[in-house]
Design an enzyme around this catalytic site. Sequence first.
Site, mmCIF file in Angstrom:
data_model
loop_
_atom_site.group_PDB
_atom_site.id
_atom_site.type_symbol
_atom_site.label_atom_id
_atom_site.label_comp_id
_atom_site.label_asym_id
_atom_site.label_seq_id
_atom_site.Cartn_x
_atom_site.Cartn_y
_atom_site.Cartn_z
ATOM 1 N N HIS A 199 -7.692 -3.498 9.454
ATOM 2 C CA HIS A 199 -8.940 -4.225 9.017
ATOM 3 C C HIS A 199 -10.008 -4.421 10.232
ATOM 4 C CE1 HIS A 199 -6.522 -6.375 5.543
ATOM 5 N NE2 HIS A 199 -6.428 -5.047 5.330
ATOM 6 N N GLU A 243 0.889 -1.188 -0.125
ATOM 7 C CA GLU A 243 0.145 -0.046 -0.024
ATOM 8 C C GLU A 243 0.898 1.426 -0.033
ATOM 9 O OE1 GLU A 243 -3.334 -0.160 -0.554
ATOM 10 O OE2 GLU A 243 -3.974 -2.035 0.318
ATOM 11 N N HIS A 249 -3.167 1.797 8.006
ATOM 12 C CA HIS A 249 -4.193 1.007 7.551
ATOM 13 C C HIS A 249 -4.326 -0.153 8.209
ATOM 14 C CE1 HIS A 249 -6.629 -1.391 4.843
ATOM 15 N NE2 HIS A 249 -5.479 -2.181 4.535
ATOM 16 N N HIS A 284 -12.716 -3.427 2.820
ATOM 17 C CA HIS A 284 -11.506 -3.583 2.893
ATOM 18 C C HIS A 284 -10.725 -3.239 4.559
ATOM 19 C CE1 HIS A 284 -7.124 -3.122 1.187
ATOM 20 N NE2 HIS A 284 -7.152 -3.741 2.556
HETATM 21 P P1 13P Z 1 1.190 -5.545 2.957
HETATM 22 O O1 13P Z 1 1.569 -6.827 3.720
HETATM 23 O O2 13P Z 1 1.572 -5.478 1.643
HETATM 24 O O3 13P Z 1 1.336 -4.530 3.785
HETATM 25 O O4 13P Z 1 -0.507 -5.709 2.667
HETATM 26 C C1 13P Z 1 -1.573 -5.833 3.912
HETATM 27 C C2 13P Z 1 -2.773 -4.880 3.327
HETATM 28 O O5 13P Z 1 -3.561 -4.967 4.397
HETATM 29 C C3 13P Z 1 -2.956 -4.473 2.063
HETATM 30 O O6 13P Z 1 -4.253 -3.852 1.978
HETATM 31 ZN ZN ZN Z 2 -5.517 -4.164 3.750
#
Ligand code: 13P
Ligand code: ZN
Length: 272
Positions: free
Chosen positions: A146, A121, A144, A217
Site C-alpha cells: 500500500h 489475497e 502486494h 488500495h
Molecule cells: P492479508 O493480511 O490477508 O494478507 O491482507 C492484507 C491486504 O493488504 C489485503 O489486501
Molecule cells: Zn491490500
Amino acid sequence: MTNMSILDNRPALKAEIDKVAEVAGYLWQKGWAERNGGNITINITEWVDDAMRALPAIGPAVPIGTKLPELEGCWFYCKGTGRRMRDLARDPMANGSIIRIVDDCMRYEIVADLPVAPTSELPSHLSVHNYLLAKGSPYRASLHTHPIELVALTHSRKWMEKDVATRMLWSMIPETKAFCPRGLGMVPYMLPSSVDLAEATIRAIDEDYDVVMWEKHGVFAVDTDVMSAFDQVDVLNKSAQIYIAARNMGFEPEGMSDGQMQELSDAFHLPK
Ligand code: 13P
Ligand code: ZN
C-alpha cells in the site's frame, strides 16, 4: 522463533525466505504496511527436495476457489492472513507458511512450519503465478503493498486513465523508466481478495505490465524475486513523491521532455 524449521539445512530456500523478510522490513519502514497491510508470495518449487515432498501436511486441504492447472506440484511461501509485515521481518516462518498445491490443482495444504493460514489475497497471487508459468516467465515473486503516494494518485480519474500516470512517473527522474520499463497498469476498484480482482490483475499483467495499481488500495508487482519486485514499486513511488514535492512547492513539475525520454529509451534499450 520456532525451534525446528523446514529451512534448517536448506540454505538456498532459507536465502529466498530471508529476502522476503528483508523486503517486509522495508515495507514497514516506508509506511506502506499499516497493520496487516500487504502480502508476498514466492514460488519456491525449484528449492523443494524429495525429503520435503515426503512431509505430511499439517492441516486439511483448503479449496483455492478456482482450478490452476499450471500449479501442479508447485510450492509457495505465503505471508499469513492478518499477519504484520513488521512481525514477518523478524520471524518469517511464524508469520507465513509453506504450502503445496494438491488435488488436481484445486486445493492447497500447509506443510510447514506452523499452521498459519495464507494471505486473503491468495486468489490473486496464485492466479498470477499460474499465469506466469503458463507464459514461461522466469518471474517467481509477487508482492502486494500500500504505497502512500501511488495510492493517492488513484483517487483521481485523470491518473487512472491508461498510461497517464506512467508517463508522468517516468518523466520525473530517468531511473524510473530504466528500472520499471513496462510502467504502471491500472485496475479499477474491486473488492479486495476477490476472484474478479485476480482476473483483472492478470489482464493488466498480460498487457505487459510488471506493476499493477489496484484503485484506492495498493499495488501488485511481479518479478524474478521479491527484491526486484520491491525495487520496481520503490522507483515508481519515488517518482510520485517527486511530483508531489514539486506541487507542494507551488508549481507543476516540467518533467523530462519527449526527446529526453526517447534518448533514454534508446540508450537503455527499453520497450514502448
Ligand atoms: P492479508 O493480511 O490477508 O494478507 O491482507 C492484507 C491486504 O493488504 C489485503 O489486501
Ligand atoms: Zn491490500
